[in-house]
Design a protein around this motif. Structure first.
Motif: not given
Length: 641
Positions: A410-432
């Protein structure tokens, strides 16, 4: 009748084979029928801890170990030459090793195909100590023509027969497992493996290579597990080769070798790679010194990685990922890789992550155990730790469809990386995202409650995103506040977020929400509705018949009901008229017959206790009308009363 005792001997011996030998032997006291049945069991499981338990200190009693050895002797003697399939023996210090070897030879002579030995006999390190005080496996073990599976474990070490591989030949052995603090083989691993011409599975843990040059050579091996601690005189072995053309599974843990001359793994499908380095070597990886021999030697790791290029599932440790930064430019293309598992460490870097993702053109699943890592200017564009123009370039070319993140704190850095993944992976359908279960930080209450967060991609542009809770222990506002910290800021990727808290049922998967699934659910609901409608109609027919019967039987009630109907507006619907008639009928009967009024009042009170709506509030239509009418029929006076 003893139904179990009447079963055939073959069936009973099969049942007894699921017990330890001590438990099977105890059944001999049941009756004459059971007296010798345990001697027919083709599986022997002898464990001195089972024999000596549960009394603490029993092993130290005088004569108790002798009693155990006598028991084993009697069991083997009672079986005579009966064929045996599997023999499992677990012994600790204090057991006569000569008798242990006699037991092993006994079962080998009877054709045992599976042998499991857990022998914790201490080995003395004093070179002057007479060899009689040291335990050696019997020679017969190394020339068995029937043995198919062999497992050797010891707390103090496994000492392969001192004669070496030249006197070893197990032509039928397919599975060989060594587990110990140390394993003493012959000097040449290649020569050792040659003694097992059909070996398919080889497991070796906690080994120190006896020589700095080793080669794993086998034309039959399909599964290989090695956990090594380098060369005995140095941390890093000089040369390690793998020439196993049939191998499909490799689990390899060792210090990085100076060279990997041959890595022939054309059929490898799954690999677990745990390369180890010292802290000094990590410093050299991050700041290479062209004059340092160690940093130059580590660079040959690309040869090992290149040999893994055909895998479809790859597991990489945090240290391995750091080491791979030495071969970013020579990183092979993993054309078959579908699933990539990476462990992260806050003290180890991600420098190799961009090259690894770029060179996995068919990657479908990415699993990251931890997101926090050592940040350097070479971290690459796979994370957002450092602002850069090409941020996310390696992710935008990666076709991964499912991302799983474990150990979320739940750190700020982790949340920023998750946002980075969601924004950048073009084919990502699901994240857990699975929360870190070991984090007991009392200040991090929200994350402590979360079991996992699931993000489903919204493909339709006109569908708004939403946040769904699977528990009431956290408010919608709290969840939306967390989501906003890693929700993509671009308009390209939109996701629905589902929060699953501890103790909550899992949400429906996207597959469950498919068109076919929804149609099935709709059809089932329509069928159920039709059944309820038919049931309602039948109940209504019964009610109408009883209603008409009461009105016809009692002219006084009929007159009063007719007068009320005339005084009421007739514009109501048919259903409304029926409800009104029932209300009027019940009121009239209550006025005319006190007993009925008392019974109706009692029934309403019972309904209120069950939490049903009050009938006194004008909700008479919700009353079970057939039941009420039946009560009326029972309480009304009969003709002649």
């Amino acid at each position: 009748m003893d139904r179990i005792g009447s079963l055939p001997d073959e069936v009973l011996s099969h049942i007894l084979s699921s017990l330890t030998t001590k438990e099977a032997a105890i059944t001999s006291i049941l009756s004459k029928r059971w007296r010798n049945l345990f001697t027919l069991v083709p599986y022997l499981d002898i464990d001195d801890s089972v024999f000596l338990n549960p009394e603490e200190g029993k092993r130290e009693r005088d004569g108790i170990l002798q009693s155990f050895m006598d028991f084993v002797d009697k069991v083997l003697a009672s079986q005579g030459d009966t064929p045996i399939k599997k023999f499992s023996l677990k012994c600790k210090t204090g057991i006569d090793t000569d008798r242990v070897n006699q037991w092993i030879c006994n079962v080998l002579q009877r054709g045992a195909t599976s042998l499991e030995l857990v022998l914790d006999f201490p080995r003395e390190d004093d070179d002057d100590l007479d060899s009689d005080y040291m335990y050696f496996l019997p020679n017969e073990l190394f020339v068995s023509t029937k043995l198919v599976e062999l497992s050797l474990r010891s707390e103090f070490g496994v000492d392969w027969w001192r004669g070496g591989s030249s006197n070893t030949l197990l032509p039928m052995l397919k599975t060989l497992c060594f587990e110990s603090k140390w394993i003493l083989l012959c000097n040449d691993l290649q020569m050792f493996l040659a003694a097992f011409p059909v070996l398919e599975e080889f497991h070796m843990a906690d080994i120190e290579w006896p020589q700095s040059d080793q080669s794993v050579l086998s034309v039959s091996l399909m599964k290989l597990t090695i956990y090594a601690g380098g060369f005995e005189d140095f941390r890093n072995p000089k040369r390690i080769s793998f020439d196993t053309p049939k191998l499909v599974y490799l689990e390899y843990s060792d210090f990085v070798a100076a060279d990997y001359p041959k890595v022939n793994l054309p059929n490898l499908a799954e690999a677990v790679l745990i390369l180890k380095v010292t802290e000094h070597q990590i410093d050299l990886i991050r700041e290479p010194d062209d004059e340092d021999d160690v940093s130059l030697r580590l660079g040959n790791v690309w040869k090992l990685i290149s040999g893994l290029r055909n895998v479809n599932k790859l597991f990489i440790s945090a240290e391995t990922l750091e080491v791979l930064s030495l071969c970013c430019e020579s990183m092979p293309v993993f054309n078959n890789l579908k699933s990539l598992h990476i462990i992260s460490d806050a003290d180890l870097g991600w420098q190799a992550m961009p090259a690894l993702l770029r060179n996995s053109p068919h990657l479908e699943t990415l699993i990251l155990k931890g997101l926090l890592h050592h940040v350097t200017d070479k971290c690459g564009d796979a994370c957002d730790c450092i602002s850069r123009e090409d941020k996310g370039r390696s992710l935008s070319s990666c076709p991964v469809k499912k991302l799983q993140i474990r150990g979320f704190k739940g750190t700020v850095r982790e949340k920023g990386m998750i946002r980075h993944f969601l924004e950048s992976f073009p084919c990502l359908d699901e994240m857990e995202v699975y929360a870190d279960q070991s984090d007991n930080d009392p200040t991090n209450v929200e994350v402590n409650r979360i079991y996992k967060i699931v993000a489903y991609k919204v493909h339709a542009e006109d569908v708004s995103t939403e946040t769904v809770l699977q528990s009431k222990t956290m408010s919608q506002t709290q969840m939306e506040e967390i989501s906003s910290q890693f929700t993509p800021r671009n308009n390209r990727n939109k996701y629905d977020f589902v929060y699953i808290l501890h103790g909550s049922p899992p949400p429906p998967t996207p597959q469950d929400m498919s068109e076919d699934y929804l149609k099935e659910q709709l059809d089932a609901a329509e069928t159920k509705l039709a059944e309820l409608n038919e049931e309602y109609k039948e109940r209504q027919r019964v009610h109408d018949a009883m209603f008409d019967g009461i009105v016809e039987q009692y002219p006084m009630i009929a007159s009063a009901l007719k007068a009320r109907q005339a005084a009421t507006d007739s514009e109501a619907s048919n259903d409304q008229e029926k409800k009104r008639d029932v209300e009027a009928l019940l009121e009239i009967m209550g006025d005319l017959y006190p007993d009925f009024a008392s019974a109706l009042k009692a029934m309403r009170g019972t309904a209120l206790e069950r939490g049903e709506p009050s009938r006194d509030q004008g909700e008479m239509a919700e009353l079970d009308q057939p039941t009420s009418t039946a009560v009326a029929a029972d309480l009304l006076p009969r003709d002649g009363d």
